[in-house]
Design a protein around this motif. Structure first.
Motif, PDB file in Angstrom:
ATOM      1  N   TYR A 153       0.848  -1.187   0.000  1.00 16.10           N
ATOM      2  CA  TYR A 153       0.000   0.000   0.000  1.00 16.10           C
ATOM      3  C   TYR A 153       0.889   1.244   0.000  1.00 16.10           C
ATOM      4  N   VAL A 154       1.279   1.668  -1.203  1.00 20.32           N
ATOM      5  CA  VAL A 154       2.190   2.799  -1.364  1.00 20.32           C
ATOM      6  C   VAL A 154       1.370   4.066  -1.607  1.00 20.32           C
ATOM      7  N   THR A 155       1.750   5.127  -0.905  1.00 19.14           N
ATOM      8  CA  THR A 155       1.139   6.429  -1.095  1.00 19.14           C
ATOM      9  C   THR A 155       2.233   7.409  -1.479  1.00 19.14           C
ATOM     10  N   ILE A 156       2.041   8.096  -2.588  1.00 17.22           N
ATOM     11  CA  ILE A 156       3.000   9.124  -3.012  1.00 17.22           C
ATOM     12  C   ILE A 156       2.617  10.404  -2.274  1.00 17.22           C
ATOM     13  N   THR A 157       3.506  10.873  -1.395  1.00 17.76           N
ATOM     14  CA  THR A 157       3.177  12.017  -0.552  1.00 17.76           C
ATOM     15  C   THR A 157       3.645  13.347  -1.131  1.00 17.76           C
ATOM     16  N   ASP A 158       4.799  13.359  -1.797  1.00 20.46           N
ATOM     17  CA  ASP A 158       5.330  14.616  -2.297  1.00 20.46           C
ATOM     18  C   ASP A 158       6.329  14.338  -3.407  1.00 20.46           C
ATOM     19  N   THR A 159       6.544  15.358  -4.241  1.00 20.77           N
ATOM     20  CA  THR A 159       7.541  15.269  -5.298  1.00 20.77           C
ATOM     21  C   THR A 159       8.250  16.603  -5.378  1.00 20.77           C
ATOM     22  N   ARG A 160       9.561  16.557  -5.526  1.00 21.81           N
ATOM     23  CA  ARG A 160      10.354  17.782  -5.678  1.00 21.81           C
ATOM     24  C   ARG A 160      11.231  17.636  -6.912  1.00 21.81           C
ATOM     25  N   VAL A 161      11.294  18.713  -7.684  1.00 15.43           N
ATOM     26  CA  VAL A 161      12.072  18.729  -8.910  1.00 15.43           C
ATOM     27  C   VAL A 161      13.178  19.769  -8.757  1.00 15.43           C
ATOM     28  N   THR A 162      14.379  19.445  -9.235  1.00 18.88           N
ATOM     29  CA  THR A 162      15.474  20.409  -9.174  1.00 18.88           C
ATOM     30  C   THR A 162      15.183  21.583 -10.104  1.00 18.88           C
ATOM     31  N   GLY A 163      15.924  22.661  -9.938  1.00 19.63           N
ATOM     32  CA  GLY A 163      15.690  23.874 -10.715  1.00 19.63           C
ATOM     33  C   GLY A 163      15.900  23.691 -12.204  1.00 19.63           C
ATOM     34  N   ASP A 164      16.813  22.774 -12.594  1.00 20.43           N
ATOM     35  CA  ASP A 164      17.052  22.546 -14.017  1.00 20.43           C
ATOM     36  C   ASP A 164      16.102  21.491 -14.604  1.00 20.43           C
ATOM     37  N   LEU A 165      15.179  21.008 -13.815  1.00 24.09           N
ATOM     38  CA  LEU A 165      14.137  20.042 -14.230  1.00 24.09           C
ATOM     39  C   LEU A 165      14.726  18.721 -14.714  1.00 24.09           C
ATOM     40  N   GLU A 219      16.103  16.262 -12.417  1.00 20.38           N
ATOM     41  CA  GLU A 219      15.963  15.210 -11.414  1.00 20.38           C
ATOM     42  C   GLU A 219      14.708  15.452 -10.587  1.00 20.38           C
ATOM     43  N   ALA A 220      14.005  14.387 -10.322  1.00 21.45           N
ATOM     44  CA  ALA A 220      12.802  14.471  -9.503  1.00 21.45           C
ATOM     45  C   ALA A 220      12.937  13.494  -8.347  1.00 21.45           C
ATOM     46  N   THR A 221      12.639  13.978  -7.146  1.00 19.15           N
ATOM     47  CA  THR A 221      12.646  13.138  -5.961  1.00 19.15           C
ATOM     48  C   THR A 221      11.203  12.875  -5.576  1.00 19.15           C
ATOM     49  N   VAL A 222      10.829  11.608  -5.509  1.00 15.05           N
ATOM     50  CA  VAL A 222       9.457  11.215  -5.199  1.00 15.05           C
ATOM     51  C   VAL A 222       9.455  10.629  -3.785  1.00 15.05           C
ATOM     52  N   PHE A 223       8.687  11.254  -2.886  1.00 14.55           N
ATOM     53  CA  PHE A 223       8.562  10.782  -1.508  1.00 14.55           C
ATOM     54  C   PHE A 223       7.331   9.900  -1.403  1.00 14.55           C
ATOM     55  N   TYR A 224       7.472   8.792  -0.686  1.00 15.54           N
ATOM     56  CA  TYR A 224       6.362   7.852  -0.561  1.00 15.54           C
ATOM     57  C   TYR A 224       6.313   7.270   0.846  1.00 15.54           C
ATOM     58  N   THR A 225       5.155   6.770   1.216  1.00 14.49           N
ATOM     59  CA  THR A 225       4.983   6.023   2.460  1.00 14.49           C
ATOM     60  C   THR A 225       4.390   4.666   2.118  1.00 14.49           C
ATOM     61  N   VAL A 226       4.647   3.700   2.980  1.00 16.10           N
ATOM     62  CA  VAL A 226       4.115   2.354   2.807  1.00 16.10           C
ATOM     63  C   VAL A 226       3.439   1.949   4.097  1.00 16.10           C
ATOM     64  N   TYR A 227       2.215   1.496   3.989  1.00 13.67           N
ATOM     65  CA  TYR A 227       1.493   1.003   5.147  1.00 13.67           C
ATOM     66  C   TYR A 227       1.930  -0.429   5.402  1.00 13.67           C
ATOM     67  N   GLY A 228       2.471  -0.677   6.593  1.00 12.68           N
ATOM     68  CA  GLY A 228       2.898  -2.027   6.931  1.00 12.68           C
ATOM     69  C   GLY A 228       4.170  -2.024   7.755  1.00 12.68           C
ATOM     70  N   ASP A 229       4.740  -3.218   7.895  1.00 16.81           N
ATOM     71  CA  ASP A 229       5.944  -3.351   8.714  1.00 16.81           C
ATOM     72  C   ASP A 229       7.203  -3.119   7.875  1.00 16.81           C
ATOM     73  N   ASP A 230       8.359  -3.345   8.487  1.00 21.71           N
ATOM     74  CA  ASP A 230       9.638  -3.072   7.822  1.00 21.71           C
ATOM     75  C   ASP A 230       9.851  -3.967   6.599  1.00 21.71           C
ATOM     76  N   GLU A 231       9.396  -5.199   6.673  1.00 21.75           N
ATOM     77  CA  GLU A 231       9.558  -6.119   5.539  1.00 21.75           C
ATOM     78  C   GLU A 231       8.762  -5.627   4.329  1.00 21.75           C
ATOM     79  N   GLU A 232       7.537  -5.163   4.556  1.00 24.77           N
ATOM     80  CA  GLU A 232       6.714  -4.644   3.462  1.00 24.77           C
ATOM     81  C   GLU A 232       7.312  -3.360   2.898  1.00 24.77           C
ATOM     82  N   ARG A 233       7.906  -2.538   3.754  1.00 23.31           N
ATOM     83  CA  ARG A 233       8.558  -1.313   3.275  1.00 23.31           C
ATOM     84  C   ARG A 233       9.743  -1.644   2.373  1.00 23.31           C
ATOM     85  N   ALA A 234      10.529  -2.630   2.795  1.00 24.62           N
ATOM     86  CA  ALA A 234      11.700  -3.021   2.006  1.00 24.62           C
ATOM     87  C   ALA A 234      11.287  -3.621   0.660  1.00 24.62           C
TER      88      ALA A 234
END
Length: 153
Positions: free
Chosen positions: A33-45, A47-62
């Motif tokens: 259960y992945v949720t995309i929470t935020d995205t940030r793009v560098t000034g030159d467009l 590279e994009a960094t996508v932040f996400y959360t996962v519902y579950g334990d450490d094994e499911e996150r990995a």
């Protein structure tokens, strides 16, 4: 000079495209259960960094992190197709620390509530250290009639 409004718009569009693509096209069983929470793009467009959360334990996150890394190419091509920018930004997936921070804050608030309740319980049966009214009042001199309360007898 970079256009921050353009970068912000592109970041919002990338967040939507990645979330929709994960929901509709990526059929990896490792993806939880992945949720995309935020995205940030560098000034030159580039590279994009996508932040996400996962519902579950450490094994499911990995396992979800591994699934996102393996689907990075499909996601990047879909971002390039739907955004129409000259250079498709490379995607980097970073687990969002927001849930852990919120959990830490909740734990600290629970400790503060317990401490407040303890202080409240300890002070419930306590008495003042001095007089009940600690302020000095001027002493009134007796009136010539001998009556100190000011009422006529």
């Amino acid at each position: 000079m970079t256009d921050t409004a353009r970068a912000r718009k592109l970041a919002d569009r990338i967040r939507v495209v990645v979330a929709e693509t994960l929901q509709r096209r990526i059929k990896d069983p490792r993806l939880g259960y992945v949720t995309i929470t935020d995205t940030r793009v560098t000034g030159d467009l580039r590279e994009a960094t996508v932040f996400y959360t996962v519902y579950g334990d450490d094994e499911e996150r990995a396992s979800s992190a591994a699934a996102l890394e393996s689907a990075k190419g499909v996601l990047r091509s879909e971002v390039g197709r739907q955004t129409g920018v000259r250079f498709t930004p490379s995607l980097t997936f970073v687990p969002d620390a927001l849930p852990e921070n919120a959990r830490t804050i909740d734990d600290l608030l629970a400790k503060a509530r317990a401490s407040d309740a303890e202080v409240r319980q300890a002070s419930s049966g306590a008495a003042y250290a001095g007089d009940a009214d600690p302020y000095r009042k001027p002493v009134r001199d007796e009136e010539p009639g001998g009556d100190t309360d000011g009422e006529d007898a």
